[in-house]
Structures are given as C-alpha cells and as structure tokens.
Design an enzyme around this catalytic site. Structure first.
Site, PDB file in Angstrom:
ATOM      1  NE  ARG A   1      -4.398  -0.240   2.408  1.00  0.00           N
ATOM      2  CZ  ARG A   1      -5.272  -1.231   2.569  1.00  0.00           C
ATOM      3  NH1 ARG A   1      -4.874  -2.473   2.620  1.00  0.00           N
ATOM      4  NH2 ARG A   1      -6.549  -0.966   2.668  1.00  0.00           N
TER       5      ARG A   1
ATOM      6  NE  ARG B   1     -16.330  -3.001   3.286  1.00  0.00           N
ATOM      7  CZ  ARG B   1     -15.046  -2.929   2.905  1.00  0.00           C
ATOM      8  NH1 ARG B   1     -14.660  -3.452   1.757  1.00  0.00           N
ATOM      9  NH2 ARG B   1     -14.170  -2.309   3.655  1.00  0.00           N
TER      10      ARG B   1
ATOM     11  NE  ARG C   1     -10.773   1.973   5.178  1.00  0.00           N
ATOM     12  CZ  ARG C   1     -11.821   1.177   4.910  1.00  0.00           C
ATOM     13  NH1 ARG C   1     -13.010   1.461   5.384  1.00  0.00           N
ATOM     14  NH2 ARG C   1     -11.654   0.122   4.150  1.00  0.00           N
TER      15      ARG C   1
HETATM   16  P1  AMP Z   1      -8.394  -3.487   4.285  1.00  0.00           P
HETATM   17  O1  AMP Z   1      -9.162  -4.606   4.894  1.00  0.00           O
HETATM   18  O2  AMP Z   1      -7.435  -3.950   3.236  1.00  0.00           O
HETATM   19  O3  AMP Z   1      -9.278  -2.356   3.817  1.00  0.00           O
HETATM   20  O4  AMP Z   1      -7.472  -2.876   5.448  1.00  0.00           O
HETATM   21  C1  AMP Z   1      -8.041  -2.316   6.615  1.00  0.00           C
HETATM   22  C2  AMP Z   1      -7.017  -1.468   7.356  1.00  0.00           C
HETATM   23  O5  AMP Z   1      -5.906  -2.277   7.731  1.00  0.00           O
HETATM   24  C3  AMP Z   1      -6.400  -0.331   6.543  1.00  0.00           C
HETATM   25  O6  AMP Z   1      -7.209   0.837   6.554  1.00  0.00           O
HETATM   26  C4  AMP Z   1      -5.082  -0.120   7.301  1.00  0.00           C
HETATM   27  O7  AMP Z   1      -5.299   0.553   8.519  1.00  0.00           O
HETATM   28  C5  AMP Z   1      -4.694  -1.554   7.641  1.00  0.00           C
HETATM   29  N1  AMP Z   1      -3.873  -2.154   6.559  1.00  0.00           N
HETATM   30  C6  AMP Z   1      -4.186  -3.207   5.764  1.00  0.00           C
HETATM   31  N2  AMP Z   1      -3.212  -3.491   4.878  1.00  0.00           N
HETATM   32  C7  AMP Z   1      -2.238  -2.568   5.122  1.00  0.00           C
HETATM   33  C8  AMP Z   1      -0.981  -2.289   4.526  1.00  0.00           C
HETATM   34  N3  AMP Z   1      -0.522  -3.017   3.495  1.00  0.00           N
HETATM   35  N4  AMP Z   1      -0.244  -1.259   5.026  1.00  0.00           N
HETATM   36  C9  AMP Z   1      -0.685  -0.531   6.060  1.00  0.00           C
HETATM   37  N5  AMP Z   1      -1.870  -0.707   6.651  1.00  0.00           N
HETATM   38  C10 AMP Z   1      -2.648  -1.726   6.198  1.00  0.00           C
END
Ligand code: AMP
Length: 207
Positions: free
Chosen positions: A87, A121, A162
């Site tokens: 990310r 969602r 986000r």
């Molecule tokens: P997601 O389920 O992929 O939307 O991730 C939810 C949250 O987890 C994100 O908003 C970040 O706070 C954290 N997160 C997930 N993947 C990453 C990543 N590769 N780098 C940093 N934070 C992450």
C-alpha cells in the site's frame, strides 16, 4: 501465479480476490484480514495496529512488511494473491526484495462511487460474507442467518480518511507498476460477475 490486487478501498478487491484465489488455488493474503485477526486475538501486533486502523490510517510499514513477509514464506504461498499489500512505495520495494510477481491488477472504480460503497458495506461475523445494505436491507446473512454488522472503519468519517490515504500513499503504486510493465486495469464499476469475467480474461495468459 503471483498476483497483486491494487485499487482503492471499496473497489471490490476482497470479493474478487476470494473468487480468483479459489479458482486458481492461490493463497489469498489479505493484510487487512490478518490485522483484524491480530486485533481480535489481542496480540501485541493487533494492539499496536488498532489505533491506526480505527482512524483509517495505514499501519506502519515496518510492522506490515514483517507480517506479510512471514506469510509469504509459508509453504502454501507458492502461488499467491496479495489483497491490500503493498500500500506504499516502501512496501512495494520491500516486496520486490522477497519475491517477483507476474501481474498487478488495478481494480478501477471512480472515486465518487467509493464512499457510498464503503459506508453501505456490511459483513457477517459468522461466515465472513460481505455485502451491501442495498442488496440485503434485512440485515440478515442469507448464508447462515447471522446478524450483519458494519466494520468499525467503514463509518463515514473513517471512510473519507481512508480514501484520502489511498489517494496520497497508495495510488502512486499504479504508476510504479505500470513502469515495470506489470499493470493490468480492470473496470470495477460493473456487477460482481462481470468484474470476475474481465479479471479471468486478463489472467488467462498467466495460467
Ligand atoms: P483493508 O481490509 O485492506 O481495507 O485494510 C483495513 C485497514 O488495515 C487499513 O485501513 C489499514 O489501517 C490496515 N492495513 C491493511 N493493509 C495494510 C498495509 N498493506 N499497510 C498498512 N496498513 C494496512
């Protein structure tokens, strides 16, 4: 196959990743799911990640890179689909030191559609099903009958943060992977099955 799914929050990465991983027998590696699991188990990593996740910020690179690196070393991760990692450019650089990838799929959805998708969602804590209030207004899971809930970070204020974090820190990866000739873009603004068909078409050449 070694794949990365890129795209803003709410693009449908998780839904599509689940289908594609199942079809091709790939390890589905979602760093967001891994972090939520650490949080539920109240591990030191989970406790450290919690404040960042609840604020809609990224968890520090160093923690996520270590977690993803360990997962990629597992015996079942010969073929993998990374969902939500990398990310940041630092994460992408760290990944390139650990493994090569065959393709990076950018699931593209116009920014104005994302807030509505994320805020609506809902997911089932029982079986993991993810859907949208417009599809399941009853709030009941059609698979197991459980009560659907909203993820803490899908609340409106956090969603806006986000999306901003994506724009600033993750969107530059689109250009980064295009420069490496690894990028394929799929239109994520169509129904779920149509996105899967388009994705499958792109992936055919890697099977
Ligand atoms: P997601 O389920 O992929 O939307 O991730 C939810 C949250 O987890 C994100 O908003 C970040 O706070 C954290 N997160 C997930 N993947 C990453 C990543 N590769 N780098 C940093 N934070 C992450």
């Amino acid at each position: 196959m070694k794949l990365i799914f890129l795209g803003p929050p709410g693009a449908g990465k998780g839904t599509q990743a689940e289908r594609v991983a199942e079809t091709y027998g790939l390890a589905h590696i979602s760093t967001g799911e891994m972090l939520r699991s650490e949080m539920r188990r109240e591990t030191p990593l989970g406790l450290e990640a919690k404040a960042y996740m609840e604020a809609g910020e990224l968890v520090p690179d160093e923690l996520v890179i270590r977690m993803a690196g360990e997962r990629l070393n597992a015996p079942d991760a010969k073929g993998f689909l990374l969902d939500g990692f990398p990310r940041t450019l630092a994460q992408a650089e760290a990944l390139s030191g650990v493994t090569d990838v065959d393709a990076v799929i950018n699931i593209d959805v116009p920014p104005e559609r994302l807030a509505e998708r994320l805020s609506g969602r809902r997911s089932c804590p029982g079986c993991g099903l993810t859907s949208h209030v417009s599809v399941l207004p009853s709030g009941k899971c059609p698979k197991c009958g459980g009560e659907l809930v909203q993820r803490a970070d899908d609340k409106h204020e956090t969603v806006m943060e986000r999306l901003e974090v994506y724009r600033k820190q993750t969107a530059p990866l689109v250009g980064y992977y295009a420069d490496k000739n690894l990028l394929y873009t799929v239109n994520g603004d169509q129904d779920i099955d149509a996105v899967t068909r388009e994705l499958t078409g792109v992936l055919r050449k890697f099977v």
